[in-house]
Design a protein around this motif. Structure first.
Motif, PDB file in Angstrom:
ATOM      1  N   ASP A 146     114.700  34.328  54.087  1.00 17.06           N
ATOM      2  CA  ASP A 146     115.597  33.470  53.294  1.00 17.06           C
ATOM      3  C   ASP A 146     115.071  32.048  53.204  1.00 17.06           C
ATOM      4  O   ASP A 146     115.106  31.420  52.138  1.00 17.06           O
ATOM      5  N   ARG A 147     114.563  31.520  54.303  1.00 21.43           N
ATOM      6  CA  ARG A 147     114.022  30.159  54.296  1.00 21.43           C
ATOM      7  C   ARG A 147     112.787  30.076  53.420  1.00 21.43           C
ATOM      8  O   ARG A 147     112.606  29.101  52.684  1.00 21.43           O
ATOM      9  N   ASP A 148     111.933  31.095  53.476  1.00 16.27           N
ATOM     10  CA  ASP A 148     110.729  31.100  52.632  1.00 16.27           C
ATOM     11  C   ASP A 148     111.111  31.091  51.157  1.00 16.27           C
ATOM     12  O   ASP A 148     110.502  30.380  50.351  1.00 16.27           O
ATOM     13  N   ALA A 149     112.131  31.877  50.800  1.00 13.76           N
ATOM     14  CA  ALA A 149     112.585  31.913  49.408  1.00 13.76           C
ATOM     15  C   ALA A 149     113.151  30.560  48.996  1.00 13.76           C
ATOM     16  O   ALA A 149     112.891  30.079  47.886  1.00 13.76           O
ATOM     17  N   ALA A 150     113.918  29.936  49.876  1.00 19.65           N
ATOM     18  CA  ALA A 150     114.485  28.625  49.567  1.00 19.65           C
ATOM     19  C   ALA A 150     113.378  27.583  49.404  1.00 19.65           C
ATOM     20  O   ALA A 150     113.432  26.750  48.491  1.00 19.65           O
ATOM     21  N   ILE A 151     112.386  27.633  50.252  1.00 17.75           N
ATOM     22  CA  ILE A 151     111.267  26.687  50.162  1.00 17.75           C
ATOM     23  C   ILE A 151     110.521  26.884  48.849  1.00 17.75           C
ATOM     24  O   ILE A 151     110.160  25.914  48.175  1.00 17.75           O
ATOM     25  N   GLU A 152     110.290  28.133  48.474  1.00 19.16           N
ATOM     26  CA  GLU A 152     109.594  28.418  47.220  1.00 19.16           C
ATOM     27  C   GLU A 152     110.396  27.892  46.022  1.00 19.16           C
ATOM     28  O   GLU A 152     109.842  27.275  45.109  1.00 19.16           O
ATOM     29  N   GLU A 153     111.702  28.109  46.047  1.00 21.47           N
ATOM     30  CA  GLU A 153     112.563  27.647  44.964  1.00 21.47           C
ATOM     31  C   GLU A 153     112.557  26.116  44.887  1.00 21.47           C
ATOM     32  O   GLU A 153     112.458  25.536  43.798  1.00 21.47           O
ATOM     33  N   LEU A 154     112.642  25.466  46.031  1.00 22.44           N
ATOM     34  CA  LEU A 154     112.638  24.002  46.043  1.00 22.44           C
ATOM     35  C   LEU A 154     111.286  23.436  45.622  1.00 22.44           C
ATOM     36  O   LEU A 154     111.221  22.386  44.971  1.00 22.44           O
ATOM     37  N   THR A 155     110.212  24.128  45.954  1.00 27.59           N
ATOM     38  CA  THR A 155     108.881  23.684  45.542  1.00 27.59           C
ATOM     39  C   THR A 155     108.747  23.746  44.024  1.00 27.59           C
ATOM     40  O   THR A 155     108.209  22.817  43.393  1.00 27.59           O
ATOM     41  N   GLU A 156     109.250  24.815  43.421  1.00 30.77           N
ATOM     42  CA  GLU A 156     109.222  24.928  41.958  1.00 30.77           C
ATOM     43  C   GLU A 156     110.070  23.828  41.314  1.00 30.77           C
ATOM     44  O   GLU A 156     109.674  23.233  40.317  1.00 30.77           O
ATOM     45  N   PHE A 157     111.233  23.555  41.894  1.00 29.72           N
ATOM     46  CA  PHE A 157     112.100  22.496  41.383  1.00 29.72           C
ATOM     47  C   PHE A 157     111.392  21.146  41.470  1.00 29.72           C
ATOM     48  O   PHE A 157     111.459  20.332  40.543  1.00 29.72           O
ATOM     49  N   LYS A 158     110.704  20.920  42.565  1.00 31.06           N
ATOM     50  CA  LYS A 158     109.969  19.662  42.751  1.00 31.06           C
ATOM     51  C   LYS A 158     108.878  19.512  41.700  1.00 31.06           C
ATOM     52  O   LYS A 158     108.710  18.437  41.104  1.00 31.06           O
ATOM     53  N   LYS A 159     108.123  20.577  41.461  1.00 30.84           N
ATOM     54  CA  LYS A 159     107.062  20.530  40.441  1.00 30.84           C
ATOM     55  C   LYS A 159     107.638  20.206  39.064  1.00 30.84           C
ATOM     56  O   LYS A 159     107.106  19.373  38.343  1.00 30.84           O
ATOM     57  N   LEU A 160     108.725  20.879  38.716  1.00 29.98           N
ATOM     58  CA  LEU A 160     109.358  20.652  37.420  1.00 29.98           C
ATOM     59  C   LEU A 160     109.880  19.222  37.308  1.00 29.98           C
ATOM     60  O   LEU A 160     109.694  18.554  36.286  1.00 29.98           O
ATOM     61  N   SER A 161     110.512  18.736  38.364  1.00 31.75           N
ATOM     62  CA  SER A 161     111.045  17.372  38.356  1.00 31.75           C
ATOM     63  C   SER A 161     109.940  16.345  38.210  1.00 31.75           C
ATOM     64  O   SER A 161     110.065  15.390  37.435  1.00 31.75           O
ATOM     65  N   LEU A 162     108.860  16.517  38.951  1.00 29.97           N
ATOM     66  CA  LEU A 162     107.745  15.574  38.857  1.00 29.97           C
ATOM     67  C   LEU A 162     107.109  15.613  37.473  1.00 29.97           C
ATOM     68  O   LEU A 162     106.731  14.568  36.928  1.00 29.97           O
ATOM     69  N   SER A 163     107.024  16.786  36.900  1.00 26.81           N
ATOM     70  CA  SER A 163     106.469  16.913  35.558  1.00 26.81           C
ATOM     71  C   SER A 163     107.337  16.175  34.544  1.00 26.81           C
ATOM     72  O   SER A 163     106.831  15.454  33.675  1.00 26.81           O
ATOM     73  N   ARG A 164     108.646  16.342  34.659  1.00 26.55           N
ATOM     74  CA  ARG A 164     109.561  15.658  33.740  1.00 26.55           C
ATOM     75  C   ARG A 164     109.502  14.146  33.920  1.00 26.55           C
ATOM     76  O   ARG A 164     109.513  13.392  32.949  1.00 26.55           O
ATOM     77  N   LEU A 165     109.450  13.710  35.179  1.00 27.41           N
ATOM     78  CA  LEU A 165     109.356  12.270  35.429  1.00 27.41           C
ATOM     79  C   LEU A 165     108.069  11.686  34.858  1.00 27.41           C
ATOM     80  O   LEU A 165     108.071  10.594  34.284  1.00 27.41           O
ATOM     81  N   ALA A 166     106.972  12.405  35.003  1.00 25.44           N
ATOM     82  CA  ALA A 166     105.698  11.931  34.461  1.00 25.44           C
ATOM     83  C   ALA A 166     105.766  11.848  32.942  1.00 25.44           C
ATOM     84  O   ALA A 166     105.278  10.875  32.340  1.00 25.44           O
ATOM     85  N   ALA A 167     106.378  12.825  32.302  1.00 21.95           N
ATOM     86  CA  ALA A 167     106.504  12.810  30.843  1.00 21.95           C
ATOM     87  C   ALA A 167     107.387  11.648  30.392  1.00 21.95           C
ATOM     88  O   ALA A 167     107.081  10.961  29.414  1.00 21.95           O
ATOM     89  N   GLN A 168     108.477  11.409  31.131  1.00 25.70           N
ATOM     90  CA  GLN A 168     109.346  10.284  30.788  1.00 25.70           C
ATOM     91  C   GLN A 168     108.625   8.949  30.971  1.00 25.70           C
ATOM     92  O   GLN A 168     108.757   8.043  30.146  1.00 25.70           O
ATOM     93  N   ARG A 169     107.860   8.829  32.030  1.00 26.57           N
ATOM     94  CA  ARG A 169     107.101   7.603  32.265  1.00 26.57           C
ATOM     95  C   ARG A 169     106.099   7.379  31.144  1.00 26.57           C
ATOM     96  O   ARG A 169     105.970   6.261  30.620  1.00 26.57           O
TER      97      ARG A 169
END
Length: 104
Positions: free
Chosen positions: A50-73
């Motif tokens: 369960d923790r591994d799945a949560a970490i994987e999900e949060l890692t994907e969310f982080k990548k998407l968020s950073l990508s969006r922030l970079a595009a906005q910048r």
């Protein structure tokens, strides 16, 4: 490497009390502990999964968020740039075409 050493009081007694209330020898205590740990093992494996799945999900969310922030910048930097509204290019000179030859 150091191995596990039982306390001297446990070694001196011939038996110990089991959680069920019966008397168990030193080897019986270890067997009971082994069984208890074996019973806990699947639960612990589930928690790790369960923790591994949560970490994987949060890692994907982080990548998407950073990508969006970079595009906005990038968009903000383009909009602040003085070159974002360039001067219109001067009109091109009309091309002169050769005249068609007419035969008389």
């Amino acid at each position: 490497m150091h191995g596990y050493k039982e306390p001297t009081s446990a070694r001196s007694s011939a038996s110990c009390v089991c959680s069920a209330g019966g008397r168990v020898g030193p080897s019986g205590h270890k067997e009971a502990q082994i069984e208890r740990l074996k019973a806990q093992n699947p639960d612990l494996k589930d928690r790790v999964t369960d923790r591994d799945a949560a970490i994987e999900e949060l890692t994907e969310f982080k990548k998407l968020s950073l990508s969006r922030l970079a595009a906005q910048r990038d968009e903000i930097m383009r909009s602040r740039s003085p070159q974002s509204f360039p001067e219109p290019a001067p009109p091109a000179e009309p091309a002169t075409l050769p005249r068609a030859r007419t035969t008389v």
